[in-house]
Design a protein around this motif. Structure first.
Motif, PDB file in Angstrom:
ATOM      1  N   GLN A 146       0.824  -1.211   0.000  1.00 37.12           N
ATOM      2  CA  GLN A 146       0.000   0.000   0.000  1.00 37.12           C
ATOM      3  C   GLN A 146       0.859   1.261   0.000  1.00 37.12           C
ATOM      4  O   GLN A 146       0.509   2.267  -0.618  1.00 37.12           O
ATOM      5  N   ARG A 147       1.989   1.199   0.664  1.00 32.29           N
ATOM      6  CA  ARG A 147       2.879   2.366   0.734  1.00 32.29           C
ATOM      7  C   ARG A 147       3.475   2.678  -0.636  1.00 32.29           C
ATOM      8  O   ARG A 147       3.619   3.843  -1.025  1.00 32.29           O
ATOM      9  N   ALA A 148       3.846   1.621  -1.361  1.00 27.97           N
ATOM     10  CA  ALA A 148       4.397   1.824  -2.699  1.00 27.97           C
ATOM     11  C   ALA A 148       3.357   2.470  -3.621  1.00 27.97           C
ATOM     12  O   ALA A 148       3.665   3.400  -4.374  1.00 27.97           O
ATOM     13  N   SER A 149       2.111   1.990  -3.546  1.00 26.30           N
ATOM     14  CA  SER A 149       1.048   2.596  -4.356  1.00 26.30           C
ATOM     15  C   SER A 149       0.814   4.043  -3.962  1.00 26.30           C
ATOM     16  O   SER A 149       0.637   4.916  -4.823  1.00 26.30           O
ATOM     17  N   LYS A 150       0.798   4.302  -2.666  1.00 29.30           N
ATOM     18  CA  LYS A 150       0.614   5.677  -2.183  1.00 29.30           C
ATOM     19  C   LYS A 150       1.687   6.593  -2.752  1.00 29.30           C
ATOM     20  O   LYS A 150       1.382   7.694  -3.250  1.00 29.30           O
ATOM     21  N   ALA A 151       2.926   6.144  -2.694  1.00 30.25           N
ATOM     22  CA  ALA A 151       4.026   6.961  -3.194  1.00 30.25           C
ATOM     23  C   ALA A 151       3.895   7.202  -4.697  1.00 30.25           C
ATOM     24  O   ALA A 151       4.149   8.309  -5.186  1.00 30.25           O
ATOM     25  N   TYR A 152       3.482   6.162  -5.425  1.00 34.80           N
ATOM     26  CA  TYR A 152       3.304   6.305  -6.869  1.00 34.80           C
ATOM     27  C   TYR A 152       2.226   7.339  -7.180  1.00 34.80           C
ATOM     28  O   TYR A 152       2.409   8.221  -8.039  1.00 34.80           O
TER      29      TYR A 152
ATOM     30  N   ARG B 163      -3.738   1.117 -12.882  1.00 34.37           N
ATOM     31  CA  ARG B 163      -3.260  -0.266 -12.933  1.00 34.37           C
ATOM     32  C   ARG B 163      -2.485  -0.620 -11.671  1.00 34.37           C
ATOM     33  O   ARG B 163      -2.563  -1.750 -11.174  1.00 34.37           O
ATOM     34  N   VAL B 164      -1.715   0.333 -11.151  1.00 30.51           N
ATOM     35  CA  VAL B 164      -0.969   0.106  -9.908  1.00 30.51           C
ATOM     36  C   VAL B 164      -1.926  -0.240  -8.770  1.00 30.51           C
ATOM     37  O   VAL B 164      -1.718  -1.202  -8.016  1.00 30.51           O
ATOM     38  N   VAL B 165      -2.986   0.547  -8.643  1.00 29.08           N
ATOM     39  CA  VAL B 165      -3.965   0.316  -7.581  1.00 29.08           C
ATOM     40  C   VAL B 165      -4.616  -1.056  -7.736  1.00 29.08           C
ATOM     41  O   VAL B 165      -4.889  -1.747  -6.745  1.00 29.08           O
ATOM     42  N   LYS B 166      -4.852  -1.475  -8.973  1.00 34.96           N
ATOM     43  CA  LYS B 166      -5.454  -2.785  -9.209  1.00 34.96           C
ATOM     44  C   LYS B 166      -4.478  -3.914  -8.868  1.00 34.96           C
ATOM     45  O   LYS B 166      -4.864  -4.916  -8.241  1.00 34.96           O
ATOM     46  N   LEU B 167      -3.223  -3.768  -9.258  1.00 34.98           N
ATOM     47  CA  LEU B 167      -2.248  -4.835  -9.047  1.00 34.98           C
ATOM     48  C   LEU B 167      -1.844  -5.007  -7.585  1.00 34.98           C
ATOM     49  O   LEU B 167      -1.470  -6.103  -7.168  1.00 34.98           O
TER      50      LEU B 167
ATOM     51  N   GLU C  20       5.022  -2.638 -12.881  1.00 35.78           N
ATOM     52  CA  GLU C  20       4.116  -1.509 -13.123  1.00 35.78           C
ATOM     53  C   GLU C  20       4.619  -0.252 -12.411  1.00 35.78           C
ATOM     54  O   GLU C  20       4.480   0.855 -12.908  1.00 35.78           O
ATOM     55  N   LEU C  21       5.213  -0.450 -11.234  1.00 38.69           N
ATOM     56  CA  LEU C  21       5.730   0.687 -10.476  1.00 38.69           C
ATOM     57  C   LEU C  21       6.946   1.333 -11.124  1.00 38.69           C
ATOM     58  O   LEU C  21       7.179   2.531 -10.967  1.00 38.69           O
ATOM     59  N   THR C  22       7.720   0.542 -11.866  1.00 42.25           N
ATOM     60  CA  THR C  22       9.033   1.025 -12.311  1.00 42.25           C
ATOM     61  C   THR C  22       9.219   1.100 -13.821  1.00 42.25           C
ATOM     62  O   THR C  22      10.220   1.651 -14.283  1.00 42.25           O
ATOM     63  N   ASP C  23       8.293   0.575 -14.611  1.00 40.41           N
ATOM     64  CA  ASP C  23       8.528   0.479 -16.056  1.00 40.41           C
ATOM     65  C   ASP C  23       8.358   1.784 -16.811  1.00 40.41           C
ATOM     66  O   ASP C  23       8.868   1.930 -17.908  1.00 40.41           O
ATOM     67  N   ALA C  24       7.587   2.716 -16.271  1.00 45.22           N
ATOM     68  CA  ALA C  24       7.312   3.946 -17.017  1.00 45.22           C
ATOM     69  C   ALA C  24       7.197   5.117 -16.059  1.00 45.22           C
ATOM     70  O   ALA C  24       7.071   4.940 -14.845  1.00 45.22           O
ATOM     71  N   ALA C  25       7.278   6.316 -16.625  1.00 46.42           N
ATOM     72  CA  ALA C  25       7.078   7.500 -15.797  1.00 46.42           C
ATOM     73  C   ALA C  25       5.659   7.479 -15.216  1.00 46.42           C
ATOM     74  O   ALA C  25       4.712   7.066 -15.889  1.00 46.42           O
ATOM     75  N   PRO C  26       5.503   7.903 -13.957  1.00 50.16           N
ATOM     76  CA  PRO C  26       4.185   7.878 -13.332  1.00 50.16           C
ATOM     77  C   PRO C  26       3.151   8.658 -14.145  1.00 50.16           C
ATOM     78  O   PRO C  26       3.410   9.765 -14.607  1.00 50.16           O
ATOM     79  N   SER C  27       1.972   8.056 -14.335  1.00 43.84           N
ATOM     80  CA  SER C  27       0.883   8.708 -15.054  1.00 43.84           C
ATOM     81  C   SER C  27      -0.437   8.248 -14.463  1.00 43.84           C
ATOM     82  O   SER C  27      -0.497   7.238 -13.762  1.00 43.84           O
ATOM     83  N   LYS C  28      -1.506   8.977 -14.774  1.00 50.33           N
ATOM     84  CA  LYS C  28      -2.813   8.614 -14.240  1.00 50.33           C
ATOM     85  C   LYS C  28      -3.252   7.246 -14.758  1.00 50.33           C
ATOM     86  O   LYS C  28      -3.837   6.448 -14.015  1.00 50.33           O
ATOM     87  N   GLU C  29      -2.962   6.955 -16.016  1.00 54.39           N
ATOM     88  CA  GLU C  29      -3.349   5.668 -16.587  1.00 54.39           C
ATOM     89  C   GLU C  29      -2.619   4.533 -15.885  1.00 54.39           C
ATOM     90  O   GLU C  29      -3.211   3.510 -15.536  1.00 54.39           O
TER      91      GLU C  29
END
Length: 265
Positions: A45-51, A120-124, A107-116
């Motif tokens: 959850q912390r990783a998603s929050k940071a993203y 997916r991050v929240v889902k995974l 998903e966390l590291t493959d691309a620059a952070p974006s809304k799209e």
């Protein structure tokens, strides 16, 4: 090109939660296993929050450090918990978690952070959280002692602090806002109830109760920030307050979990 994630330096720095977080290179005993297994829930959850914070440019430097350190610590502890597994069933859980984590980490590291990408991050993170929770329950069952349950409950508070902050940021981004708001409400109810359990447990020492007084104070501040989203909407300042206060609450609950895990009964 993948964003650079400073895994080595992050592993050395730990999470910034104090010496208890990085004191053991391996799992010491079942209480320590429950503590670390429960911490994996929180890190998802912390990783998603940071993203989500990075997408919205909230606490950007801090958020990047939190993300990098969360990834590093999750991977280190994953190896420790898998190696310590006292049964084939527990080992199988951590093998499944390793697979789910790989997809989430990519998903966390493959691309620059974006809304799209954020959606997916929240889902995974759901699969990672579920398997980490399963592993924590299995380690608690292997312990079979009342204090093991308390370590699990205290450790889950860390996850709930990050989960509420994550869904706050998701709501601000309009990522399924109705469901995100509902999840904040469920987590809030569980968090408050668990504080009472931890405070009233016969095993609670004076030091644990002192830390829980600090948790109460930080919770009031954090909860006020969560509620302000429902009324006034999210501003960068409000999102920053929630991000920072969730980190402060996490640090306190990490200490409480460590104190419970040190009780040998």
């Amino acid at each position: 090109m993948k964003r650079r994630v400073f895994i080595a330096s992050a592993a050395a720095a730990g999470m910034g939660l104090g010496a208890a977080t990085v004191a053991h290179a391996q799992v010491a005993d079942l209480n320590d296993a429950i503590n670390k297994a429960g911490r994996q829930r929180m890190l998802s959850q912390r990783a998603s929050k940071a993203y989500l914070a990075l997408v919205q440019k909230v606490e950007s430097r801090n958020a990047q450090q939190v993300l990098d350190r969360s990834i590093a610590l999750f991977e280190r502890q994953l190896g420790e918990l898998k190696a310590f597994a006292p049964s084939p069933a527990i080992r199988a859980t951590y093998e499944s978690l390793e697979t789910a984590w790989g997809a989430f980490r990519n998903e966390l590291t493959d691309a620059a952070p974006s809304k799209e990408e954020a959606a997916r991050v929240v889902k995974l993170d759901t699969a990672v959280l579920a398997l980490a929770n399963q592993g924590t329950g299995q380690y608690e069952a292997a312990s079979g002692k009342p204090v093991g349950k308390l370590v699990n409950i205290a450790g889950r508070q860390r996850m709930l602090s990050q989960r509420m902050a994550k869904f706050y940021l998701a709501t601000a981004m309009q990522i399924d806002p109705a469901a995100s708001t509902a999840e904040i409400g469920k987590s809030r109810t569980e968090f408050v109830s668990a504080l009472e359990v931890l405070r009233n447990a016969p095993e609670a020492t004076a030091q644990i109760r002192q830390e829980l007084v600090l948790a109460d104070a930080q919770w009031l501040f954090f909860n006020r920030g969560l509620q302000r989203l429902e009324g006034a909407g999210a501003s960068p300042a409000l999102m920053s307050d929630v991000f920072v206060s969730s980190e402060n609450l996490l640090a306190i609950m990490d200490r409480v979990t460590g104190l419970y895990s040190e009780i040998k009964t």
